[in-house]
Every structure is written in structure tokens, then in C-alpha cells.
Design a protein around this motif. Structure first.
Motif, PDB file in Angstrom:
ATOM      1  N   ARG A   1       0.828  -1.208   0.000  1.00 25.61           N
ATOM      2  CA  ARG A   1       0.000   0.000   0.000  1.00 25.61           C
ATOM      3  C   ARG A   1       0.865   1.263   0.000  1.00 25.61           C
ATOM      4  N   ILE A   2       1.949   1.251   0.754  1.00 29.54           N
ATOM      5  CA  ILE A   2       2.853   2.406   0.775  1.00 29.54           C
ATOM      6  C   ILE A   2       3.494   2.596  -0.589  1.00 29.54           C
ATOM      7  N   GLN A   3       3.894   1.509  -1.238  1.00 32.99           N
ATOM      8  CA  GLN A   3       4.501   1.609  -2.568  1.00 32.99           C
ATOM      9  C   GLN A   3       3.518   2.165  -3.588  1.00 32.99           C
ATOM     10  N   ILE A   4       2.257   1.843  -3.448  1.00 39.23           N
ATOM     11  CA  ILE A   4       1.250   2.384  -4.366  1.00 39.23           C
ATOM     12  C   ILE A   4       1.093   3.890  -4.146  1.00 39.23           C
ATOM     13  N   VAL A   5       1.058   4.322  -2.879  1.00 40.56           N
ATOM     14  CA  VAL A   5       0.885   5.743  -2.563  1.00 40.56           C
ATOM     15  C   VAL A   5       2.093   6.565  -3.002  1.00 40.56           C
ATOM     16  N   THR A   6       3.298   6.062  -2.761  1.00 44.76           N
ATOM     17  CA  THR A   6       4.512   6.842  -3.044  1.00 44.76           C
ATOM     18  C   THR A   6       4.980   6.716  -4.483  1.00 44.76           C
ATOM     19  N   GLY A   7       4.519   5.727  -5.180  1.00 38.57           N
ATOM     20  CA  GLY A   7       4.960   5.522  -6.549  1.00 38.57           C
ATOM     21  C   GLY A   7       5.957   4.384  -6.619  1.00 38.57           C
ATOM     22  N   GLU A   8       5.934   3.670  -7.705  1.00 35.88           N
ATOM     23  CA  GLU A   8       6.763   2.481  -7.895  1.00 35.88           C
ATOM     24  C   GLU A   8       8.247   2.847  -7.831  1.00 35.88           C
ATOM     25  N   GLY A   9       9.008   2.062  -7.096  1.00 35.43           N
ATOM     26  CA  GLY A   9      10.460   2.202  -7.056  1.00 35.43           C
ATOM     27  C   GLY A   9      10.996   3.160  -6.002  1.00 35.43           C
ATOM     28  N   ARG A  10      10.152   3.862  -5.288  1.00 37.39           N
ATOM     29  CA  ARG A  10      10.652   4.808  -4.283  1.00 37.39           C
ATOM     30  C   ARG A  10      10.917   4.144  -2.941  1.00 37.39           C
ATOM     31  N   VAL A  11      10.047   3.204  -2.549  1.00 35.97           N
ATOM     32  CA  VAL A  11      10.156   2.570  -1.228  1.00 35.97           C
ATOM     33  C   VAL A  11      10.717   1.165  -1.395  1.00 35.97           C
ATOM     34  N   ARG A  12      11.761   0.863  -0.624  1.00 35.07           N
ATOM     35  CA  ARG A  12      12.393  -0.458  -0.686  1.00 35.07           C
ATOM     36  C   ARG A  12      11.787  -1.437   0.308  1.00 35.07           C
ATOM     37  N   ASP A  13      11.532  -0.956   1.542  1.00 29.07           N
ATOM     38  CA  ASP A  13      11.091  -1.881   2.577  1.00 29.07           C
ATOM     39  C   ASP A  13      10.370  -1.121   3.683  1.00 29.07           C
ATOM     40  N   LEU A  14       9.627  -1.860   4.493  1.00 29.03           N
ATOM     41  CA  LEU A  14       8.959  -1.324   5.667  1.00 29.03           C
ATOM     42  C   LEU A  14       9.488  -2.080   6.870  1.00 29.03           C
ATOM     43  N   LEU A  15      10.016  -1.354   7.823  1.00 27.71           N
ATOM     44  CA  LEU A  15      10.561  -1.959   9.036  1.00 27.71           C
ATOM     45  C   LEU A  15       9.644  -1.604  10.199  1.00 27.71           C
ATOM     46  N   ILE A  16       8.977  -2.586  10.762  1.00 29.40           N
ATOM     47  CA  ILE A  16       8.065  -2.351  11.873  1.00 29.40           C
ATOM     48  C   ILE A  16       8.890  -2.251  13.143  1.00 29.40           C
ATOM     49  N   THR A  17       8.810  -1.104  13.813  1.00 23.97           N
ATOM     50  CA  THR A  17       9.593  -0.891  15.032  1.00 23.97           C
ATOM     51  C   THR A  17       8.760  -1.047  16.283  1.00 23.97           C
ATOM     52  N   GLU A  18       7.429  -0.944  16.140  1.00 26.59           N
ATOM     53  CA  GLU A  18       6.565  -1.096  17.299  1.00 26.59           C
ATOM     54  C   GLU A  18       5.219  -1.660  16.850  1.00 26.59           C
ATOM     55  N   PHE A  19       4.791  -2.722  17.503  1.00 21.81           N
ATOM     56  CA  PHE A  19       3.486  -3.335  17.224  1.00 21.81           C
ATOM     57  C   PHE A  19       3.014  -3.918  18.548  1.00 21.81           C
TER      58      PHE A  19
END
Length: 161
Positions: free
Chosen positions: A140-158
Motif C-alpha cells: 500500500r505504501i509503494q502504491i501511494v509513493t509511486g513504484e520504485g521509491r520505497v524499498r522496505d517497511l521496518l516495523i519498530t513497534e506493534f
């Protein structure tokens, strides 16, 4: 017993014959060659990297940046394992894209907030839930920011409390 008898001289002569070490040496050379070839293929990126799109090998730190995602607090429905879900993360981006992703952070927060509110809280107990949630949020983040901008999502708190 047996009608055929082996003369004692031939029996001793056959036992003293040494086995050839040639097959052992050939096997050793082939094993070393295969190991070296496998190392070369993996290091050069010919396999599982394809050469294109593989990150460049740079001395020191890679050319990445982390954009923090503000902490999100979500109220869970009655009957959920907890009353609230506290979520925080970091988005891994190429250093050149950090400013663009930071500019789009309100949209990222909106899509994450909407997704986390829609998830069934009963699924949080599943051992594979975190991997599944992370993959869905990253997409979902990659769709919002555009293809190729975001490499990964690191969850720091859940945290469910």
C-alpha cells in the motif's frame, strides 16, 4: 564347502594390491571446482540477483535512508485481544527519494491507518500475521509513493494493550 580353491600365493598377492587413489583425487578436484564456481556465480549476481536491480556493492553504508512513520494508535473493537494497537515503523528508501516520501507522509499515514482499522484483530494471534501485515502495508505504501521509491517497511513497534 567349495570345490574351487584359490592357491595361497594368489590370495596373498591380491590382498597386497593397493587401491588406486585416482578416483578420490578426481572427486576432490571436481568438488573444489564446483565450490569455486558456485561462489563466483553468487558473488557476481548471476543467480538470484540477475545483475540488474541488485544493489551496488559499496564500501561502508549503502545509499539508503530511513523515513520515520509517526506512531499510530488504533482503538480495537470489543472482543479483541487488547483495547488498542500501537504501531510505529520506518520506511527504507533510496537517499534520493527520502524528501519525496517525507512529503507524502500524510497519505502514507492515511493508508496505514485505514488498513490497520480494517484488519480483523483475531488474526493478530496467528504466527504468520506480522509477515502478512507487513507485506500488505508495504504494498500500500509503494502504491501511494509511486513504484520504485520505497524499498522496505521496518516495523519498530506493534503493541496490543
Amino acid at each position: 564347502m567349495s570345490d574351487i580353491a584359490i592357491p595361497a600365493e594368489e590370495a596373498v598377492e591380491g590382498a597386497e594390491k593397493k587401491r588406486s587413489r585416482l578416483p578420490l583425487l578426481i572427486g576432490l578436484v571436481l568438488a573444489i571446482g564446483a565450490g569455486g564456481a558456485g561462489f563466483y556465480v553468487m558473488q557476481s549476481g548471476l543467480l538470484m540477483g540477475g545483475g540488474h536491480g541488485a544493489p551496488a556493492r559499496v564500501q561502508g553504508m549503502p545509499d539508503i535512508a530511513y523515513v520515520p512513520v509517526e506512531q499510530i494508535l488504533i482503538s480495537l473493537p470489543p472482543g479483541a485481544p487488547g483495547r488498542h494497537l500501537r504501531f510505529a515503523a520506518q520506511i527504507e528508501v533510496a537517499r534520493a527519494n527520502a524528501a519525496e516520501v517525507t512529503l507524502l507522509m500524510p497519505r502514507v499515514l492515511d493508508v496505514l491507518n485505514s488498513y490497520l482499522r480494517a484488519v480483523d484483530p483475531a488474526g493478530f494471534d496467528d504466527p504468520g500475521a506480522m509477515t502478512r501485515l507487513r507485506a500488505q502495508m508495504l504494498r500500500r505504501i509503494q502504491i501511494v509513493t509511486g513504484e520504485g521509491r520505497v524499498r522496505d517497511l521496518l516495523i519498530t513497534e506493534f503493541v496490543l494493550n
